[in-house]
Design a protein around this motif. Structure first.
Motif, PDB file in Angstrom:
ATOM      1  N   VAL A  31       0.838  -1.201   0.000  1.00  0.00           N
ATOM      2  CA  VAL A  31       0.000   0.000   0.000  1.00  0.00           C
ATOM      3  C   VAL A  31       0.874   1.252   0.000  1.00  0.00           C
ATOM      4  CG1 VAL A  31      -1.968  -1.073   1.174  1.00  0.00           C
ATOM      5  CG2 VAL A  31      -0.116  -0.050   2.528  1.00  0.00           C
ATOM      6  N   VAL A  32       0.285   2.344  -0.457  1.00  0.00           N
ATOM      7  CA  VAL A  32       0.939   3.653  -0.386  1.00  0.00           C
ATOM      8  C   VAL A  32       0.196   4.456   0.666  1.00  0.00           C
ATOM      9  CG1 VAL A  32       1.510   5.769  -1.636  1.00  0.00           C
ATOM     10  CG2 VAL A  32       1.640   3.555  -2.801  1.00  0.00           C
ATOM     11  N   GLY A  38       6.395  12.110   4.117  1.00  0.00           N
ATOM     12  CA  GLY A  38       5.829  12.091   2.768  1.00  0.00           C
ATOM     13  C   GLY A  38       5.219  10.744   2.430  1.00  0.00           C
ATOM     14  N   LEU A  39       4.947  10.527   1.150  1.00  0.00           N
ATOM     15  CA  LEU A  39       4.364   9.264   0.717  1.00  0.00           C
ATOM     16  C   LEU A  39       5.384   8.140   0.839  1.00  0.00           C
ATOM     17  CD1 LEU A  39       2.335  10.221  -2.490  1.00  0.00           C
ATOM     18  CD2 LEU A  39       1.533  10.051  -0.133  1.00  0.00           C
ATOM     19  N   GLU A  40       4.921   6.996   1.350  1.00  0.00           N
ATOM     20  CA  GLU A  40       5.781   5.821   1.465  1.00  0.00           C
ATOM     21  C   GLU A  40       4.995   4.595   1.039  1.00  0.00           C
ATOM     22  OE1 GLU A  40       8.874   5.479   2.000  1.00  0.00           O
ATOM     23  OE2 GLU A  40       9.489   7.418   2.790  1.00  0.00           O
ATOM     24  N   CYS A  41       5.707   3.621   0.488  1.00  0.00           N
ATOM     25  CA  CYS A  41       5.103   2.362   0.080  1.00  0.00           C
ATOM     26  C   CYS A  41       5.557   1.284   1.052  1.00  0.00           C
ATOM     27  CB  CYS A  41       5.531   2.009  -1.346  1.00  0.00           C
ATOM     28  SG  CYS A  41       4.738   0.516  -2.001  1.00  0.00           S
ATOM     29  N   GLY A  42       4.585   0.586   1.643  1.00  0.00           N
ATOM     30  CA  GLY A  42       4.926  -0.438   2.620  1.00  0.00           C
ATOM     31  C   GLY A  42       4.048  -1.665   2.495  1.00  0.00           C
ATOM     32  N   GLU A  43       4.337  -2.648   3.325  1.00  0.00           N
ATOM     33  CA  GLU A  43       3.609  -3.917   3.307  1.00  0.00           C
ATOM     34  C   GLU A  43       2.660  -3.997   4.492  1.00  0.00           C
ATOM     35  OE1 GLU A  43       4.510  -8.737   3.628  1.00  0.00           O
ATOM     36  OE2 GLU A  43       6.155  -7.303   3.461  1.00  0.00           O
ATOM     37  N   THR A  68       0.025   0.083  -6.952  1.00  0.00           N
ATOM     38  CA  THR A  68      -0.172  -0.357  -8.334  1.00  0.00           C
ATOM     39  C   THR A  68       1.126  -0.957  -8.868  1.00  0.00           C
ATOM     40  OG1 THR A  68       0.508   1.787  -9.225  1.00  0.00           O
ATOM     41  CG2 THR A  68      -1.838   1.505  -8.681  1.00  0.00           C
ATOM     42  N   GLU A  69       1.070  -1.521 -10.065  1.00  0.00           N
ATOM     43  CA  GLU A  69       2.278  -2.053 -10.704  1.00  0.00           C
ATOM     44  C   GLU A  69       3.312  -0.953 -10.889  1.00  0.00           C
ATOM     45  OE1 GLU A  69       3.363  -5.045 -11.595  1.00  0.00           O
ATOM     46  OE2 GLU A  69       1.606  -5.984 -10.675  1.00  0.00           O
ATOM     47  N   LYS A  70       2.834   0.229 -11.197  1.00  0.00           N
ATOM     48  CA  LYS A  70       3.737   1.367 -11.370  1.00  0.00           C
ATOM     49  C   LYS A  70       4.441   1.694 -10.066  1.00  0.00           C
ATOM     50  CE  LYS A  70       3.838   6.134 -13.120  1.00  0.00           C
ATOM     51  NZ  LYS A  70       3.025   7.248 -13.665  1.00  0.00           N
ATOM     52  N   ASP A  71       3.686   1.648  -8.956  1.00  0.00           N
ATOM     53  CA  ASP A  71       4.282   1.908  -7.638  1.00  0.00           C
ATOM     54  C   ASP A  71       5.353   0.878  -7.315  1.00  0.00           C
ATOM     55  OD1 ASP A  71       2.663   4.132  -7.045  1.00  0.00           O
ATOM     56  OD2 ASP A  71       1.044   2.846  -6.300  1.00  0.00           O
ATOM     57  N   LEU A  75       9.329   1.351  -6.700  1.00  0.00           N
ATOM     58  CA  LEU A  75       9.996   0.877  -5.484  1.00  0.00           C
ATOM     59  C   LEU A  75      11.250   0.079  -5.848  1.00  0.00           C
ATOM     60  CD1 LEU A  75       9.366   1.034  -2.426  1.00  0.00           C
ATOM     61  CD2 LEU A  75       8.351  -1.229  -2.620  1.00  0.00           C
ATOM     62  N   ALA A  76      11.135  -0.779  -6.855  1.00  0.00           N
ATOM     63  CA  ALA A  76      12.285  -1.578  -7.305  1.00  0.00           C
ATOM     64  C   ALA A  76      13.374  -0.684  -7.899  1.00  0.00           C
ATOM     65  CB  ALA A  76      11.825  -2.611  -8.333  1.00  0.00           C
ATOM     66  N   GLU A  77      12.951   0.350  -8.608  1.00  0.00           N
ATOM     67  CA  GLU A  77      13.900   1.301  -9.192  1.00  0.00           C
ATOM     68  C   GLU A  77      14.673   2.030  -8.102  1.00  0.00           C
ATOM     69  OE1 GLU A  77      13.700   5.414 -11.812  1.00  0.00           O
ATOM     70  OE2 GLU A  77      12.082   3.935 -12.034  1.00  0.00           O
TER      71      GLU A  77
END
Length: 288
Positions: A31-32, A38-43, A68-71, A75-77
């Motif tokens: 989820v974001v 700021g914005l973070e992507c986590g599990e 999303t797949e883009k997110d 994250l991988a980038e």
């Protein structure tokens, strides 16, 4: 009551509560969310559940979206960028001749900041390094000094038990451990035997401490005076797990070995106390 989800941003990191905004999420979903930085992507580590309002230290920040797949690609980038940034920073540290060890690099999800984690024996004047890094990456730079426990958690490894470090295997947060715990558990106070790979007291001292604390309440300590079936004596050794005491009886010669009794056979007259002497403390200085 409030409905929350628990999200962690590192593989074995602290779990933070967020408002799911009526979304039903499962453990493992990405989820974001909006955080203080700021914005973070986590599990998602904890699926939807309700908690008492008193458990929430501050107003809940909301879920922004399910990743999303883009997110996930972004994250991988960022992970690849972190490896590149690590190499660049190491060279910059060497160029500035700074006495610091780079441990890890972390990009915020929105790339608004790069955080460089390092260890050092003392304070480091890294102002020139920050300017140098900012000129390369063209974004906000933060250098954060961490302790050896945090370093071990980030890098991972094997403990003296042969298993992966607890701190990077399942411990979300460090628990306080003390030399007193080792003393109460009857462990050798040799630094080699009670310290982990990080050089600090082993985190596992905490695991059984509650049980030892309970046993100590019901077991005469070393130095206690007790009445036994064979007379009064001084406790010279106790085994908390076996529930036995070695007692030097008052009515026996000095060269006679202490006798072993079950705790249930002894009646406490005056309890002893656990003491860490000055010499021991000097030897263990810096382990806590």
């Amino acid at each position: 009551m409030a409905e929350v989800i628990g999200v962690r941003f590192k593989e074995v990191g602290k779990v933070y509560y967020f408002d799911p905004l009526d979304n039903k999420l499962n453990t493992g979903d990405m989820v974001v969310v909006e955080t203080a930085r700021g914005l973070e992507c986590g599990e998602v580590a904890i699926a939807n559940k309700t908690v008492e309002e008193e458990e929430l230290a501050h107003p809940l920040k909301p879920l922004i979206r399910v990743a999303t797949e883009k997110d996930l690609d972004h994250l991988a980038e960022n992970k690849l960028k972190e490896k590149q940034a690590y190499g660049i920073c190491e060279k910059k540290i060497a160029n500035h001749n700074l006495k610091m060890k780079l441990v890890n690099v972390e990009y915020t999800f929105d790339n608004s900041k790069i955080i460089f984690y390092f260890t050092a024996d003392g304070r480091v004047d890294f102002r020139a390094l920050v300017k140098d890094l900012a000129s390369v990456f063209r974004t906000r730079i933060e250098l954060r000094q961490i302790g050896v426990r945090d370093e071990a958690k980030m890098l991972g490894g094997l403990g003296v038990c042969g298993r992966p470090f607890c701190c990077c295997g399942f411990m979300g947060e460090f628990q306080p451990v003390s030399i007193k715990m080792a003393k109460e558990q009857g462990l050798s106070l040799s630094p080699v035997k009670i310290s982990g790979t990080c050089g600090r007291l082993m985190c596992c001292l905490k695991y059984e401490q509650d049980a030892y604390t309970d046993l100590l309440k019901r077991t005469p300590k070393v130095g206690a005076i007790v009445n036994t079936p064979e007379g009064r004596g001084l406790v010279v050794e106790n085994n908390l797990i076996a529930r036995t005491l070695k007692v030097k009886l008052d009515n026996t010669p000095a060269d006679v070995a202490p006798k072993t009794f079950n705790v249930k056979e002894c009646k406490l007259v005056k309890d002893g106390y656990i003491k860490i002497d000055k010499k021991e403390m000097e030897q263990l200085n810096g382990l806590e």
